[in-house]
Design a protein around this motif. Structure first.
Motif, short mmCIF file in Angstrom:
data_model
loop_
_atom_site.label_atom_id
_atom_site.label_comp_id
_atom_site.label_asym_id
_atom_site.label_seq_id
_atom_site.Cartn_x
_atom_site.Cartn_y
_atom_site.Cartn_z
N ASN A 2 0.83 -1.20 0.00
CA ASN A 2 0.00 0.00 0.00
C ASN A 2 0.87 1.26 0.00
O ASN A 2 0.67 2.18 -0.81
N SER A 9 2.97 1.56 -3.29
CA SER A 9 2.11 1.92 -4.42
C SER A 9 1.81 3.41 -4.42
O SER A 9 1.78 4.05 -5.47
N ARG A 10 1.61 3.97 -3.23
CA ARG A 10 1.38 5.42 -3.12
C ARG A 10 2.63 6.18 -3.55
O ARG A 10 2.54 7.19 -4.24
#
Length: 81
Positions: A25, A28-29
């Motif tokens: 997460n 990916s950001r």
């Protein structure tokens, strides 16, 4: 270079799957922010994310007298986001 402070302590308190989900997460950001700000992701190593702003010969803002200022601003803007 991004490194998660206290990563070992955090990872010790959750399942390996939760650790992988958290890193996926977060990274990916970072990938999206790199794309937005023209920063090149180089690698991920454990909980570290390594990226840099490279010269872009096609970028009119990238002048020889710039001394890397435009690339530094790309990284700063990414960090602000």
């Amino acid at each position: 270079f991004v490194d998660i402070v206290g990563f070992s302590r955090i990872a010790a308190g959750v399942t390996p799957l939760k650790v992988m989900d958290m890193l996926q997460n977060l990274f990916s950001r970072f990938d999206l922010l790199c794309e937005k700000h023209g920063v090149q992701k180089l690698d991920t190593v454990g909980d570290a994310y390594i990226a840099c702003a490279l010269d872009d010969d096609d970028d009119e803002n990238n002048r020889e007298d710039d001394n890397g200022k435009s690339r530094a601003l790309c990284c700063l803007n990414l960090a602000k986001d």
